[in-house]
Design a protein around this motif. Structure first.
Motif, PDB file in Angstrom:
ATOM      1  N   SER A 120      57.077  69.950  27.611  1.00  0.00           N
ATOM      2  CA  SER A 120      57.253  68.622  28.195  1.00  0.00           C
ATOM      3  C   SER A 120      55.950  67.833  28.179  1.00  0.00           C
ATOM      4  N   ARG A 121      54.834  68.531  28.394  1.00  0.00           N
ATOM      5  CA  ARG A 121      53.535  67.855  28.342  1.00  0.00           C
ATOM      6  C   ARG A 121      53.214  67.436  26.908  1.00  0.00           C
ATOM      7  N   ALA A 211      63.725  61.718  33.196  1.00  0.00           N
ATOM      8  CA  ALA A 211      62.856  61.832  32.022  1.00  0.00           C
ATOM      9  C   ALA A 211      61.660  60.892  32.125  1.00  0.00           C
ATOM     10  N   GLY A 214      59.181  62.158  34.800  1.00  0.00           N
ATOM     11  CA  GLY A 214      58.485  63.335  34.289  1.00  0.00           C
ATOM     12  C   GLY A 214      57.428  62.951  33.271  1.00  0.00           C
ATOM     13  N   HIS A 218      53.086  63.422  33.463  1.00  0.00           N
ATOM     14  CA  HIS A 218      52.299  64.143  32.454  1.00  0.00           C
ATOM     15  C   HIS A 218      51.170  63.306  31.865  1.00  0.00           C
TER      16      HIS A 218
END
Length: 343
Positions: A120-121, A211, A214, A218
């Motif tokens: 994800s990052r 999404a 998040g 990040h």
């Protein structure tokens, strides 16, 4: 969003190559209609002037271009580093050509994981890399306008350049608000999701909100440092791209008095938004560059100009794919489980 990716996976693989061929054919017809018939024998003669050492110089500048192109990844993904960012970008470039979407994203994530970077990052950093590229693409005409106004013969495309700069500014402001303000990111994602649901009922606006927030978590930490530096790196990337074309012009016999360097750089930046279509505007951008350079140097230079643009396209489009292929082969030949092996 996931729904868009699912849509893309259902499209036949052959659509993109066919579209590219059609675009190139149409632009070739337009070039021959409005710029006159091309003397391909003379183009071949101009191409024959290229030497081995000149090709090596072009490849060296290409490596600089690709390093600058990948640098935003290293800036947005802590711990990645410039060398790994370059490898990731080269392999993704290859996958974007030979595999249907989202093949390039899949291989990016696979490489991130082997380096111990959370998926994800890594995806958030790759997204910011893409956003920075688009902001830079629309900001480029402003640079071209300044170069041509200060050093060149001036330009009549002031309004278009300013309009493009405004688009880049709006994009930069929106992404800055998304990164710095979680509430704004959530509202924008929910509104976009609601609009998308009118077209596709399966879209869940709340999933889009999750999404977006998040993503914001990040990239927010190093954003103030990374974003301006990424734009600077990408501006240098466009300049190195223009230098490949400039070198190609000189190598095939177009002299500085005929087409000055500052005109090449200014025109290249001014028309850069035309790289938005597939394959970096293949055909469309080329016709515009050819027409602009012929206005400067005259119709007699057409064979040399066509040869130079052909060389530039071969180096900048095929070069990253070939290098990416080599990197991929080396990568996959490493034992599974070893550092850097793609699983």
């Amino acid at each position: 969003m996931p729904d868009a990716d699912a849509d893309q996976r259902t499209r036949p693989v052959w659509i993109r190559p066919v579209l590219v061929i059609v675009v190139v054919a149409v632009c070739g017809w337009l070039a021959s209609t409005f710029l006159g018939a091309i003397d391909w024998a003379s183009v071949g003669k101009a191409l024959s002037r290229l030497t081995a050492w000149q090709m090596l110089v072009l490849v060296a500048v290409l490596l600089v271009r690709q390093t600058l192109n990948a640098l935003p990844l290293a800036l947005f993904i802590e711990g990645l580093g410039a060398a790994r960012a370059l490898l990731n970008d080269l392999v993704a470039s290859l996958m974007a050509v030979v595999a249907p979407p989202p093949g390039d994203i899949v291989v990016r994530v696979a490489m991130f994981r082997t380096w111990g970077i959370d998926a994800s990052r890594g995806l958030a950093g790759a997204t910011m890399n893409m956003v920075a590229f688009y902001v830079n693409r629309f900001a480029a005409p402003v640079v071209g306008l300044v170069v041509l106004a200060a050093l060149g013969s001036g330009t009549q495309r002031v309004a278009a350049a300013i309009a493009s700069g405004v688009v880049a500014l709006v994009m930069a402001v929106v992404i800055s608000l998304m990164v710095r303000r979680e509430r704004f990111a959530a509202r924008l994602a929910r509104a976009s999701g609601n609009v998308a649901r009118r077209v596709r009922s399966s879209v869940d606006p709340e999933a889009w909100v999750g999404a977006a927030t998040g993503f914001q978590e990040h990239v927010s930490a190093g954003y103030r440092r990374a974003f301006p530096r990424s734009l600077l790196a990408l501006t240098a990337m466009v300049l190195s791209d223009a230098c490949i074309l400039l070198l190609a012009l000189r190598f095939v016999g177009v002299s500085a008095p005929q087409v000055p360097a500052y005109e090449v750089v200014g025109i290249f930046f001014l028309a850069y938004p035309l790289t938005l279509p597939p394959m970096m505007g293949l055909g469309i951008y080329d016709v515009v560059l050819l027409g602009a350079f012929m206005e400067l140097g005259g119709a007699a230079l057409e064979p040399e100009l066509v040869a130079a643009i052909t060389v530039w396209r071969a180096v900048t489009l095929l070069g990253p794919v070939l290098i990416g292929g080599i990197v991929t082969l080396v990568w996959r030949s490493r034992p599974r489980g070893s550092p850097g092996a793609v699983s």
